[in-house]
Design a protein around this motif. Sequence first.
Motif, short mmCIF file in Angstrom:
data_model
loop_
_atom_site.label_atom_id
_atom_site.label_comp_id
_atom_site.label_asym_id
_atom_site.label_seq_id
_atom_site.Cartn_x
_atom_site.Cartn_y
_atom_site.Cartn_z
N ASP A 223 0.80 -1.23 0.00
CA ASP A 223 0.00 0.00 0.00
C ASP A 223 0.83 1.27 0.00
OD1 ASP A 223 -2.39 -1.40 0.03
OD2 ASP A 223 -2.43 -1.53 2.23
N ALA A 224 2.15 1.14 0.00
CA ALA A 224 3.02 2.32 0.13
C ALA A 224 3.62 2.72 -1.21
CB ALA A 224 4.14 2.03 1.13
N VAL A 225 3.61 4.02 -1.51
CA VAL A 225 4.34 4.55 -2.66
C VAL A 225 5.80 4.68 -2.23
CG1 VAL A 225 4.64 6.48 -4.24
CG2 VAL A 225 2.34 5.78 -3.54
N VAL A 226 6.71 4.03 -2.98
CA VAL A 226 8.09 3.92 -2.53
C VAL A 226 9.10 4.53 -3.51
CG1 VAL A 226 7.59 1.89 -1.14
CG2 VAL A 226 8.34 1.61 -3.52
N ALA A 227 8.66 4.91 -4.70
CA ALA A 227 9.57 5.49 -5.68
C ALA A 227 8.76 6.28 -6.70
CB ALA A 227 10.40 4.42 -6.38
N GLY A 228 9.44 7.20 -7.39
CA GLY A 228 8.72 7.99 -8.39
C GLY A 228 9.68 8.73 -9.31
N GLY A 229 9.14 9.26 -10.37
CA GLY A 229 9.93 10.03 -11.32
C GLY A 229 9.04 10.70 -12.34
N ILE A 230 9.65 11.56 -13.16
CA ILE A 230 8.92 12.34 -14.16
C ILE A 230 9.55 12.15 -15.53
CG2 ILE A 230 8.46 14.72 -14.94
CD1 ILE A 230 7.82 15.50 -12.14
N LEU A 231 8.72 12.17 -16.56
CA LEU A 231 9.13 12.27 -17.96
C LEU A 231 8.59 13.58 -18.49
CD1 LEU A 231 10.00 11.23 -20.84
CD2 LEU A 231 7.71 10.17 -20.96
N ALA A 232 9.48 14.44 -18.99
CA ALA A 232 9.08 15.68 -19.68
C ALA A 232 9.30 15.48 -21.17
CB ALA A 232 9.89 16.86 -19.17
N THR A 233 8.43 16.03 -22.00
CA THR A 233 8.57 15.89 -23.44
C THR A 233 8.48 17.25 -24.12
OG1 THR A 233 6.19 15.48 -23.71
CG2 THR A 233 7.61 13.56 -23.45
N GLN A 234 9.29 17.41 -25.16
CA GLN A 234 9.28 18.66 -25.94
C GLN A 234 9.93 18.41 -27.29
OE1 GLN A 234 12.16 22.16 -25.49
NE2 GLN A 234 10.40 22.90 -24.35
N ASP A 235 9.16 18.65 -28.36
CA ASP A 235 9.70 18.61 -29.72
C ASP A 235 10.48 17.33 -30.03
OD1 ASP A 235 8.62 21.16 -30.10
OD2 ASP A 235 10.47 22.14 -29.45
N GLY A 236 9.92 16.19 -29.63
CA GLY A 236 10.55 14.91 -29.97
C GLY A 236 11.63 14.45 -29.03
#
Length: 264
Positions: free
Chosen positions: A179-192
């Motif tokens: 039930d615990a969130v233990v990791a995370g990250g982001i993907l950013a996108t721009q012009d391919g």
Amino acid sequence: MNRLELARRIERIKAEGTSAYIRHRKQTPPYEGAELHVEGKGHVFKMGNMSFAVGFGLNRPTSFYDLHQMEKWVRGKNVSRLHIEVCPLAEDSLLRLLQERNYTLDHFLDVWTLDLTQHASTSVPTQVEKVKDETLHEWAYAVAAGFAESGTILQETVDTAKGFYALPSNHAYLVREEDAVVAGGILATQDGIGELFLTSTVPTYRQKGYQTQLILERIAEAKALGCNLLTVTTKVDSASGRNMERLGFQPFYQKAVMKSPILK
């Protein structure tokens, strides 16, 4: 695309993403982050008690007057030093200028790329989920916990994660154990081009392959969104960098982060 043009695009996605983040945070005061855009040359950002400059030396030359105005702006924000990220493809005149102004080396950063047009997809069991509004707080808290080197989770880091999540060009992911969130990250996108950032794991859940799951999920998402290249910036000789290399990323260049003398 030649190396210089690719470096410009990589530095631009970081600069424009940070700029969009600051504009978003300023909509809900109090927030003291700020930006100085030197037209056609680069961006200077103030976030917390730090200031850093991105993109200089890759387009038009940076003049003595430009640097003087940047330092004056940083001083006016009550920040004691200006850090300038210098790409090795930048004009030599930038380094000469920084040397004349008594800037010294603070540290290096590794910039990695992955050619998605040549990358074979890898299918593995995953516990990765896309972050939704209802899971935003626990995701942001887990990301902040992963960056809490002293063990103290800072509210500003939680707010930073939430601010980047809010940008339309960003896609956030989490890993859940029971039930615990233990990791995370982001993907950013721009012009391919896609950029991976703000990736962390809660310390007590490391060494379980969660970073690998997050990387592979974001590679697949970037391809699905039509990106042909992924980039990520890591500390030199870090676990994150070794993960990237193991999963097919190639070192593109190493940036020198130069710091000013104390600005009085």
